[in-house]
Design a protein around this motif. Structure first.
Motif, PDB file in Angstrom:
ATOM      1  N   ASN A   1      37.246  27.786  23.884  1.00 23.17           N
ATOM      2  CA  ASN A   1      36.400  28.592  24.795  1.00 23.17           C
ATOM      3  C   ASN A   1      36.073  27.979  26.034  1.00 23.17           C
ATOM      4  N   GLN A   2      35.902  26.631  26.169  1.00 25.51           N
ATOM      5  CA  GLN A   2      35.817  26.202  27.302  1.00 25.51           C
ATOM      6  C   GLN A   2      36.947  26.514  28.469  1.00 25.51           C
ATOM      7  N   PHE A   3      38.246  26.372  28.049  1.00 20.40           N
ATOM      8  CA  PHE A   3      39.360  26.788  28.680  1.00 20.40           C
ATOM      9  C   PHE A   3      39.322  28.256  29.033  1.00 20.40           C
ATOM     10  N   LYS A   4      39.129  28.979  27.979  1.00 21.72           N
ATOM     11  CA  LYS A   4      39.002  30.327  28.294  1.00 21.72           C
ATOM     12  C   LYS A   4      38.193  30.863  29.440  1.00 21.72           C
ATOM     13  N   GLU A   5      37.016  30.146  29.457  1.00 18.94           N
ATOM     14  CA  GLU A   5      36.056  30.439  30.045  1.00 18.94           C
ATOM     15  C   GLU A   5      36.527  30.161  31.710  1.00 18.94           C
ATOM     16  N   ARG A   6      36.964  28.919  31.742  1.00 20.05           N
ATOM     17  CA  ARG A   6      37.592  28.332  32.956  1.00 20.05           C
ATOM     18  C   ARG A   6      38.795  29.000  33.556  1.00 20.05           C
ATOM     19  N   SER A   7      39.777  29.619  32.581  1.00 17.84           N
ATOM     20  CA  SER A   7      40.841  30.411  33.072  1.00 17.84           C
ATOM     21  C   SER A   7      40.769  31.540  33.433  1.00 17.84           C
ATOM     22  N   THR A   8      39.469  32.234  33.059  1.00 29.46           N
ATOM     23  CA  THR A   8      39.147  33.680  33.299  1.00 29.46           C
ATOM     24  C   THR A   8      38.260  33.396  34.890  1.00 29.46           C
ATOM     25  N   ILE A   9      37.687  32.636  35.185  1.00 24.34           N
ATOM     26  CA  ILE A   9      37.223  32.276  36.324  1.00 24.34           C
ATOM     27  C   ILE A   9      38.346  32.308  37.479  1.00 24.34           C
ATOM     28  N   ILE A  10      39.306  31.308  37.081  1.00 19.38           N
ATOM     29  CA  ILE A  10      40.496  31.001  37.848  1.00 19.38           C
ATOM     30  C   ILE A  10      41.247  32.398  38.019  1.00 19.38           C
ATOM     31  N   ALA A  11      41.728  33.092  37.032  1.00 19.53           N
ATOM     32  CA  ALA A  11      42.674  34.160  37.195  1.00 19.53           C
ATOM     33  C   ALA A  11      41.621  35.167  37.967  1.00 19.53           C
ATOM     34  N   GLY A  12      40.535  35.513  37.664  1.00 16.21           N
ATOM     35  CA  GLY A  12      39.512  36.182  38.658  1.00 16.21           C
ATOM     36  C   GLY A  12      39.696  36.005  40.202  1.00 16.21           C
ATOM     37  N   ASN A  13      39.326  34.881  40.529  1.00 14.73           N
ATOM     38  CA  ASN A  13      39.599  34.128  41.780  1.00 14.73           C
ATOM     39  C   ASN A  13      40.822  34.632  42.418  1.00 14.73           C
ATOM     40  N   PHE A  14      41.978  34.293  41.533  1.00 12.27           N
ATOM     41  CA  PHE A  14      43.353  34.572  42.109  1.00 12.27           C
ATOM     42  C   PHE A  14      43.567  36.202  42.426  1.00 12.27           C
ATOM     43  N   MET A  15      42.999  36.949  41.353  1.00 12.96           N
ATOM     44  CA  MET A  15      43.148  38.497  41.708  1.00 12.96           C
ATOM     45  C   MET A  15      42.452  38.937  42.927  1.00 12.96           C
ATOM     46  N   ARG A  16      41.194  38.507  42.865  1.00 16.94           N
ATOM     47  CA  ARG A  16      40.473  38.753  44.269  1.00 16.94           C
ATOM     48  C   ARG A  16      41.216  38.528  45.345  1.00 16.94           C
ATOM     49  N   ASN A  17      41.660  37.073  45.609  1.00 12.98           N
ATOM     50  CA  ASN A  17      42.353  36.637  46.841  1.00 12.98           C
ATOM     51  C   ASN A  17      43.484  37.460  46.953  1.00 12.98           C
ATOM     52  N   LEU A  18      44.275  37.907  45.815  1.00 12.47           N
ATOM     53  CA  LEU A  18      45.600  38.857  45.976  1.00 12.47           C
ATOM     54  C   LEU A  18      45.421  40.043  46.153  1.00 12.47           C
ATOM     55  N   GLY A  19      43.894  40.613  46.293  1.00 12.00           N
ATOM     56  CA  GLY A  19      43.854  42.037  46.379  1.00 12.00           C
ATOM     57  C   GLY A  19      44.208  42.674  45.221  1.00 12.00           C
ATOM     58  N   LEU A  20      43.875  42.140  44.037  1.00 16.09           N
ATOM     59  CA  LEU A  20      44.698  42.958  42.818  1.00 16.09           C
ATOM     60  C   LEU A  20      43.140  43.509  42.034  1.00 16.09           C
TER      61      LEU A  20
END
Length: 125
Positions: free
Chosen positions: A106-125
């Motif tokens: 769950n710690q990895f899931k939380e961190r990966s969700t934050i990272i993916a969200g940042n990537f999507m936002r920065n890519l305009g997705l």
């Protein structure tokens, strides 16, 4: 048996299992095959596996071997979609549940969700 502590060795095991799942997936697999090929033992995949093991070790263990910008390579992927990121997260979560006990996964899931969200936002997705 699920791991209850994070080590560089079980991080590598997690990364390898994750990318085996990725290569079998119809949604995200093609992105990786296009850039790295379909043989995880080739000259492109081997350093990628090491890089991602080091990336997660930097996050989970404070390991200093990772040198890079995790976002930059995503700028050069044609037709990347939010659905691909969501599927990536699903496969990552499935893999984490195999390798780690729920508290660690769950710690990895939380961190990966934050990272993916940042990537999507920065890519305009």
């Amino acid at each position: 048996m699920q791991e209850n502590e994070v080590t560089k060795e079980n991080l590598n095991k997690m990364v390898v299992l994750f990318y085996k799942k990725i290569l079998q997936d119809d949604i995200v697999g093609p992105y990786f095959v296009e850039k790295l090929g379909d043989d995880m033992k080739n000259e492109k995949w081997v350093p990628h596996i090491e890089l991602l093991t080091n990336f997660w070790a930097s996050i989970a263990l404070g390991d200093t071997a990772y040198r890079g910008n995790p976002f930059a390579p995503h700028l050069n992927i044609a037709n990347l979609t939010a659905d691909a990121f969501r599927r990536w997260l699903e496969l990552f979560a499935e893999t984490l549940d195999v390798i780690y006990v729920p508290q660690v996964a769950n710690q990895f899931k939380e961190r990966s969700t934050i990272i993916a969200g940042n990537f999507m936002r920065n890519l305009g997705l």
